[in-house]
Design a protein around this motif. Structure first.
Motif, mmCIF file in Angstrom:
data_model
loop_
_atom_site.group_PDB
_atom_site.id
_atom_site.type_symbol
_atom_site.label_atom_id
_atom_site.label_comp_id
_atom_site.label_asym_id
_atom_site.label_seq_id
_atom_site.Cartn_x
_atom_site.Cartn_y
_atom_site.Cartn_z
ATOM 1 N N GLY A 47 6.705 31.056 -60.355
ATOM 2 C CA GLY A 47 7.168 31.653 -59.125
ATOM 3 C C GLY A 47 6.432 32.887 -58.672
ATOM 4 O O GLY A 47 6.911 33.571 -57.792
ATOM 5 N N PRO A 49 3.512 34.421 -56.624
ATOM 6 C CA PRO A 49 2.449 34.075 -55.682
ATOM 7 C C PRO A 49 1.278 35.055 -55.684
ATOM 8 O O PRO A 49 0.272 34.806 -55.054
ATOM 9 N N ILE A 80 1.844 18.712 -60.770
ATOM 10 C CA ILE A 80 2.490 19.784 -60.023
ATOM 11 C C ILE A 80 3.507 19.143 -59.080
ATOM 12 O O ILE A 80 3.201 18.168 -58.397
ATOM 13 N N TYR A 82 6.743 20.073 -56.195
ATOM 14 C CA TYR A 82 7.432 21.049 -55.364
ATOM 15 C C TYR A 82 8.067 20.311 -54.205
ATOM 16 O O TYR A 82 7.803 19.143 -53.968
ATOM 17 N N GLN A 92 3.856 24.956 -49.484
ATOM 18 C CA GLN A 92 3.920 25.312 -50.892
ATOM 19 C C GLN A 92 2.642 24.873 -51.579
ATOM 20 O O GLN A 92 1.990 23.926 -51.153
ATOM 21 N N GLY A 94 0.547 25.110 -55.740
ATOM 22 C CA GLY A 94 0.505 25.552 -57.122
ATOM 23 C C GLY A 94 -0.919 25.474 -57.637
ATOM 24 O O GLY A 94 -1.705 24.631 -57.196
ATOM 25 N N TYR A 153 -0.824 30.130 -64.593
ATOM 26 C CA TYR A 153 -0.251 29.436 -63.442
ATOM 27 C C TYR A 153 0.087 30.393 -62.317
ATOM 28 O O TYR A 153 0.425 31.545 -62.540
ATOM 29 N N THR A 155 1.761 30.323 -57.990
ATOM 30 C CA THR A 155 2.263 29.603 -56.823
ATOM 31 C C THR A 155 1.664 30.229 -55.572
ATOM 32 O O THR A 155 1.207 31.367 -55.583
ATOM 33 N N GLU A 156 1.700 29.456 -54.503
ATOM 34 C CA GLU A 156 1.251 29.928 -53.201
ATOM 35 C C GLU A 156 2.155 29.300 -52.159
ATOM 36 O O GLU A 156 2.817 28.307 -52.426
ATOM 37 N N VAL A 163 7.691 25.937 -57.755
ATOM 38 C CA VAL A 163 6.656 24.960 -58.067
ATOM 39 C C VAL A 163 6.797 24.653 -59.559
ATOM 40 O O VAL A 163 6.883 25.564 -60.372
#
Length: 175
Positions: A47, A49, A80, A82, A92, A94, A153, A155-156, A163
C-alpha cells in the motif's frame, strides 16, 4: 479450480479477514551458488505509493557470488491483483523490483521493475484485474563477491483498494 480462480478466492478471503495459506520454495547449489532462485506463494497486499517496501511475508531473496565479469541477470515476477469498488473509477498499479546488498548496494527502482497498471473509467463494479508480470534486468560493473537480492514492492494509482502480490519469484544468474 484454475490458478486465477484460486487467487481470486484467496483475495476475497484475505479481504474478508480470513488467513491465507502460503508456501516458500528456495533453490540453490551449495555454499557458493552460481544461480539461485526463491519464490513465495502467499498473497500479501502492498500500500505504499511513494517507495518500494517489504510485504508482510518478506522476499523472496537469494544470495549469489558475483564473479570477475561483474555481470548478472536478475528476473523478478509475480501475479498482481487489484480492483475497484467505486463506480466509474479504476486507476491502480503495482510494481515489483529488487534491492541488492552485500558486495553490491543497489536500491529498488521502477526502471528495474515488473509492473502492472490499468486506468479505466465507466466500468461496472466490483471490478478486478489479475495479471502475471515479469522483468529481467542485466546488471553490469558489479563488484565480485556475495550479493543478496531481495524483492521489494510498490503501489501506484489512486484507487483505495490495495494491490495484492502473490506467486512472487526472483532468479539471479551470474553471467
Amino acid at each position: 479450480m484454475s490458478r486465477r480462480q484460486l487467487l481470486l478466492a484467496g483475495l476475497c478471503g484475505l479481504a474478508g479477514g480470513a488467513a491465507g495459506a502460503y508456501g516458500i520454495v528456495s533453490l540453490s547449489a551449495g555454499d557458493d551458488p552460481a544461480t539461485a532462485a526463491d519464490s513465495v506463494t502467499t498473497v500479501d497486499p502492498a500500500g505504499d505509493p511513494e517507495r518500494f517496501v517489504d510485504l508482510a511475508t518478506l522476499g523472496p531473496a537469494v544470495t549469489v557470488a558475483i564473479g570477475r565479469s561483474g555481470r548478472c541477470a536478475v528476473t523478478v515476477g509475480a501475479t498482481i491483483a487489484y480492483g475497484s469498488t467505486e463506480v466509474d473509477v479504476l486507476s491502480q498499479a503495482g510494481a515489483m523490483s529488487f534491492e541488492a546488498s552485500g558486495a553490491n548496494e543497489i536500491p529498488p527502482s521502477l526502471e528495474r521493475a515488473a509492473r502492472s497498471a490499468l486506468s479505466l473509467g465507466g466500468v461496472e463494479v466490483p471490478f478486478s484485474v489479475t495479471q502475471p508480470v515479469a522483468s529481467t534486468t542485466i546488471l553490469e560493473n558489479l563488484r565480485p563477491g556475495r550479493t543478496t537480492f531481495t524483492a521489494k514492492y510498490r503501489t501506484e494509482g489512486g484507487s483505495p483498494v490495495p494491490v495484492f502480490f502473490s506467486y512472487r519469484s526472483i532468479l539471479v544468474t551470474p553471467l
